[in-house]
Write an enzyme that holds these catalytic residues in place. Structure first.
Site, PDB file in Angstrom:
ATOM      1  CB  CYS A   1       8.049  -9.464  46.785  1.00 41.87           C
ATOM      2  SG  CYS A   1       8.029  -7.694  46.523  1.00 41.87           S
TER       3      CYS A   1
ATOM      4  NE  ARG B   1       3.649 -14.137  49.872  1.00 39.50           N
ATOM      5  CZ  ARG B   1       4.105 -14.680  51.139  1.00 39.50           C
ATOM      6  NH1 ARG B   1       3.789 -15.753  51.347  1.00 39.50           N
ATOM      7  NH2 ARG B   1       4.743 -13.980  51.470  1.00 39.50           N
TER       8      ARG B   1
ATOM      9  CD1 TRP C   1       1.595  -5.582  45.998  1.00 39.11           C
ATOM     10  CD2 TRP C   1       2.813  -4.475  47.392  1.00 39.11           C
ATOM     11  NE1 TRP C   1       0.798  -4.932  46.618  1.00 39.11           N
ATOM     12  CE2 TRP C   1       1.492  -4.144  47.451  1.00 39.11           C
ATOM     13  CE3 TRP C   1       3.790  -3.817  48.230  1.00 39.11           C
ATOM     14  CZ2 TRP C   1       0.944  -3.235  48.381  1.00 39.11           C
ATOM     15  CZ3 TRP C   1       3.481  -2.997  49.218  1.00 39.11           C
ATOM     16  CH2 TRP C   1       2.366  -2.522  49.332  1.00 39.11           C
TER      17      TRP C   1
ATOM     18  CG  ASN D   1      10.496 -11.109  48.344  1.00 43.28           C
ATOM     19  OD1 ASN D   1      10.454 -11.021  47.375  1.00 43.28           O
ATOM     20  ND2 ASN D   1       9.923 -12.106  49.077  1.00 43.28           N
ATOM     21  N   GLY D   2      11.716  -7.080  50.109  1.00 46.59           N
ATOM     22  CA  GLY D   2      11.877  -6.309  51.235  1.00 46.59           C
ATOM     23  C   GLY D   2      12.349  -4.800  50.931  1.00 46.59           C
TER      24      GLY D   2
ATOM     25  CD  GLU E   1     -12.231  -7.805  59.241  1.00 45.05           C
ATOM     26  OE1 GLU E   1     -11.311  -6.841  59.500  1.00 45.05           O
ATOM     27  OE2 GLU E   1     -12.296  -8.789  58.510  1.00 45.05           O
TER      28      GLU E   1
ATOM     29  CE  LYS F   1     -12.087  -8.413  54.885  1.00 46.44           C
ATOM     30  NZ  LYS F   1     -11.456  -8.950  56.022  1.00 46.44           N
TER      31      LYS F   1
ATOM     32  CD  GLU G   1      -9.262  -5.917  53.281  1.00 48.46           C
ATOM     33  OE1 GLU G   1      -7.960  -6.397  53.577  1.00 48.46           O
ATOM     34  OE2 GLU G   1     -10.290  -6.712  53.647  1.00 48.46           O
TER      35      GLU G   1
ATOM     36  CG  HIS H   1     -19.767  12.557  70.061  1.00 46.68           C
ATOM     37  ND1 HIS H   1     -20.182  13.979  70.953  1.00 46.68           N
ATOM     38  CD2 HIS H   1     -20.363  11.672  70.939  1.00 46.68           C
ATOM     39  CE1 HIS H   1     -20.336  13.464  72.058  1.00 46.68           C
ATOM     40  NE2 HIS H   1     -20.698  12.279  71.949  1.00 46.68           N
TER      41      HIS H   1
ATOM     42  CE  LYS I   1      -4.660 -14.363  52.741  1.00 49.67           C
ATOM     43  NZ  LYS I   1      -5.988 -13.834  53.484  1.00 49.67           N
TER      44      LYS I   1
HETATM   45  C1  G6P Z   1      -2.575  -7.726  54.964  1.00 54.83           C
HETATM   46  C2  G6P Z   1      -3.550  -8.726  54.483  1.00 54.83           C
HETATM   47  C3  G6P Z   1      -4.940  -8.605  55.541  1.00 54.83           C
HETATM   48  C4  G6P Z   1      -4.176  -8.756  57.009  1.00 54.83           C
HETATM   49  C5  G6P Z   1      -2.942  -8.136  57.088  1.00 54.83           C
HETATM   50  C6  G6P Z   1      -2.192  -8.422  58.761  1.00 54.83           C
HETATM   51  O1  G6P Z   1      -2.955  -6.252  54.923  1.00 54.83           O
HETATM   52  O2  G6P Z   1      -4.127  -8.258  53.138  1.00 54.83           O
HETATM   53  O3  G6P Z   1      -5.696  -9.364  55.245  1.00 54.83           O
HETATM   54  O4  G6P Z   1      -5.108  -8.571  57.920  1.00 54.83           O
HETATM   55  O5  G6P Z   1      -2.127  -7.926  56.152  1.00 54.83           O
HETATM   56  O6  G6P Z   1      -1.689  -9.782  58.222  1.00 54.83           O
HETATM   57  P1  G6P Z   1      -1.506 -10.983  59.121  1.00 54.83           P
HETATM   58  O7  G6P Z   1      -1.022 -11.954  58.265  1.00 54.83           O
HETATM   59  O8  G6P Z   1      -0.320 -10.252  59.956  1.00 54.83           O
HETATM   60  O9  G6P Z   1      -2.693 -11.337  59.677  1.00 54.83           O
END
Ligand code: G6P
Length: 615
Positions: A2, A27, A74, A99-100, A488, A492, A495, A511, A610
């Site tokens: 948000c 975001r 959001w 927000n929240g 990672e 990716k 996502e 395993h 984001k």
């Molecule tokens: C969200 C973003 C990710 C990020 C994570 C942690 O899920 O989409 O890309 O890694 O938050 O965010 P931060 O700002 O704490 O790195």
């Protein structure tokens, strides 16, 4: 997640609000809305989907105003509908954005319904505006009503509210979700992130936890959680909002992947000496007894590092564990913030707490930091990409990554610059303990060029990506410090291409995951040439023997050759210390090209945000 923008001015603020929302679009959100007040008339316009839908609806209406609040939502409580989009109104008198999450919304809703309030949405937010309306009936001012109301709200909020009967003031309150006041000349602004307001001001006041403020065109009055009037510092922002758009790139994510050599160069600039690390990169702080402490006061005595982070930032912490234990002679634990914050953890003697975050506002990481500050760590430190963010302000030490604004939701350059920060932390601790660290520093200095070389693989990776387009699952394998890089890589791919992907430490194959291997399950292997290479080769053979197709990103001198069951992409040889940073690049490119082929929304993948400012 948000976003909030608000303005109180003499001129119409429609465009300022919409422009602010657009700057927060990256975001992640699913609907948007605005409430405007003009000559005592309150109007609201909302739209599901992108801010441009809201802009169009607003342009088609004759709604305008000199006071206004706007929001990108959001969804958390209640589906993605116009009715659930903010602002929410009470009795066509008050308008509020939030927000929240208000956790006790059920109880409050029941009480408000009994008092005759009619609810038009399924959100937790609507209880806020009705609660404030109810309290306003017996209080002297909207400010007083909000101060009373926040005592009833459990959960997290950054909220902005105005009353059409007094459109010259906006009341804001912060607890758990960031809010910033932007100062103008004869006009003032509010936002959840300073980025939203860079077109109108560079002067910002960051509200602190529990603050409630009254903002008019000419004045800003701030009260702390006890209702005491307080002064908060005004910060002049030097953030450069990236207005250059995507340039020649098809997506922000691709642009940001290509920006990594420069982002790393900027992160290193002025922070390395010939053979060491300049410790002022980590800042200093004043301890409880008003003694100024520098990073070296902490680093020379530290015996244990506790890292806390979420998502991609957590993966950078996982890599750092290998570095810190191998090169800096300290033990290290890495934990996901949402787990750490809800358990009793043991604090090792002489422990440094390190949070990692690109945004500096992730709710779980912030809560974990606040909890840990009560627990007896030597100091807290954050590795963060946003100056002035909550984590930076609340941590003792801070290492700022200089990745620049990252717009793509899937983190790329923020991640590699975090790795650089963690490698510098490793070298700095080793340096202060009198351990040999110049080899780390020399390896770090080669990074920008090595990243450039890795980007040269793009074309061959784009070709490989075709083979993934019809796949539903993928398995990523790595060993040692490449295991978190495999994690990672899998994140990716999930996502942005929506392909289910998992990562395993290659030694774990037998395993369990070996049972999944068949021709439909691509196996992606990261294989730099290090002491684990021969072990990794055996793992690869285990997969081949079971009909799996291998995609291996391997050191050019490690002798993997493409054939019917293996696609090998050669990566130029790099020092093992920096290999996790370099091998990140081909995995980012692979996910990107697979997503492009699948036609997903690369920069704003579905359901993701984001900056995750709620639990
Ligand atoms: C969200 C973003 C990710 C990020 C994570 C942690 O899920 O989409 O890309 O890694 O938050 O965010 P931060 O700002 O704490 O790195």
């Amino acid at each position: 997640m948000c976003g909030i923008v608000g303005a109180v001015a003499e001129r119409p603020v429609n465009k300022i609000l919409v422009e602010g929302l657009k700057r927060l679009e990256y975001r992640g959100y699913d609907s948007a809305g605005v409430a405007l007040c003009n000559a005592g008339e309150l109007s609201s316009v909302k739209a599901v989907g992108k801010v441009v839908n809201l802009e169009q609806a607003l342009n088609e209406s004759d709604v305008k105003g000199t006071t206004g609040i706007a929001h990108t939502r959001w969804a958390t409580h209640g589906g993605v509908t116009e009715a659930n989009a903010h602002p929410h109104l009470s009795n066509n008198q008050l308008a509020l954005v939030h927000n929240g999450i208000i956790e006790n919304h059920d109880k409050l809703r029941t009480q408000l319904k009994a008092a005759g309030y009619e609810f038009l949405s399924d959100t937790d937010t609507e209880v806020m505006v009705h609660t404030i309306h109810q309290l306003r009936q017996n209080s002297d001012s909207l400010l007083a009503a909000v101060q009373q109301a926040v005592k009833l709200f459990e959960g997290a909020y950054g909220t902005v509210i105005f009353d059409k009967a007094n459109q010259d003031e906006i009341i804001v309150a912060r607890s758990g979700s960031p809010l910033v006041i932007g100062l103008g000349l004869g006009e003032n602004f509010i936002a959840s992130d300073q980025l939203a307001l860079l077109a109108v001001t560079r002067s910002f006041i960051f509200l602190e936890e529990g603050d409630v403020a009254r903002v008019t065109r000419e004045t800003v009055e701030i009260f702390d959680a006890n209702g005491v009037a307080v002064e908060r510092e005004v910060h002049e922002s030097n953030i450069t909002q990236d207005n250059s758009g995507k340039g020649d790139y098809r997506h922000y994510m691709l642009k940001e992947i290509y920006e990594q050599p420069v982002a790393v160069r900027n992160t290193l600039e002025g922070r390395l000496t010939d053979n060491g690390v300049a410790l002022d990169a980590f800042g200093s702080f004043s301890d409880g007894s008003n003694q100024n402490k520098n990073a070296n006061d902490i680093f020379k005595d530290v015996k244990h590092v506790q890292i806390i982070a979420c998502g991609t930032s957590y993966h950078s912490g996982m890599v750092a564990r290998y570095w810190l234990e191998q090169y800096a002679g300290v033990s290290c634990n890495v934990e996901i913030a949402s787990e750490f914050r809800y358990r009793s953890s043991y604090v090792h003697p002489n422990s440094l707490l390190v949070t990692i975050s690109q945004s500096g506002e992730t709710a779980d990481t912030l809560a974990a930091l606040r909890l840990a500050k009560e627990q007896g760590y030597m100091a807290s430190m954050t590795i963060c990409n946003v100056a002035g963010s909550s984590l930076v302000r609340e941590s003792d030490l801070a290492f700022m990554t200089k990745a620049g604004a990252e717009i793509g939701v899937a983190s790329t350059k923020a991640f590699t610059t975090q790795l650089v920060g963690l490698l510098m932390l490793t070298a700095a601790i080793a340096q202060e303990k009198g351990l040999e660290q110049s080899h780390i520093v020399h390896a770090i200095k080669t990074l920008p060029n090595k990243l450039e070389e890795a980007l040269g693989l793009a074309e061959s990776i784009e070709d490989l990506a075709e083979e993934f387009a019809d796949k539903h699952h993928a398995l990523f394998l790595g060993r040692g410090s490449q295991y978190p890089i495999a994690m990672e890589g899998a994140l990716k791919l999930k996502e942005i291409s929506y392909i289910h992907a998992e990562a395993y430490a290659a030694g774990e194959l037998k395993h369990g995951p070996l049972a999944l291997i068949d021709a439909d399950m691509p196996i992606i292997v990261v294989a730099p040439n290090n002491e684990l290479l021969e072990k990794l080769k055996s793992n690869v053979e285990e997969v081949r023997a079971r009909g799996g197709i291998i995609y291996v990103f391997a050191d050019s001198d490690s002798e993997f050759k493409s054939d019917d069951t293996m696609r090998a992409v050669n990566v130029n040889h790099v020092d093992d210390i920096i290999a996790p940073v370099v091998y990140t690049i081909p995995l980012q490119l692979l996910s990107y090209y697979v997503a492009v082929i699948k036609g997903t929304d690369v920069d704003q993948p579905r359901n993701l945000a984001k900056s995750v400012t709620v639990e």
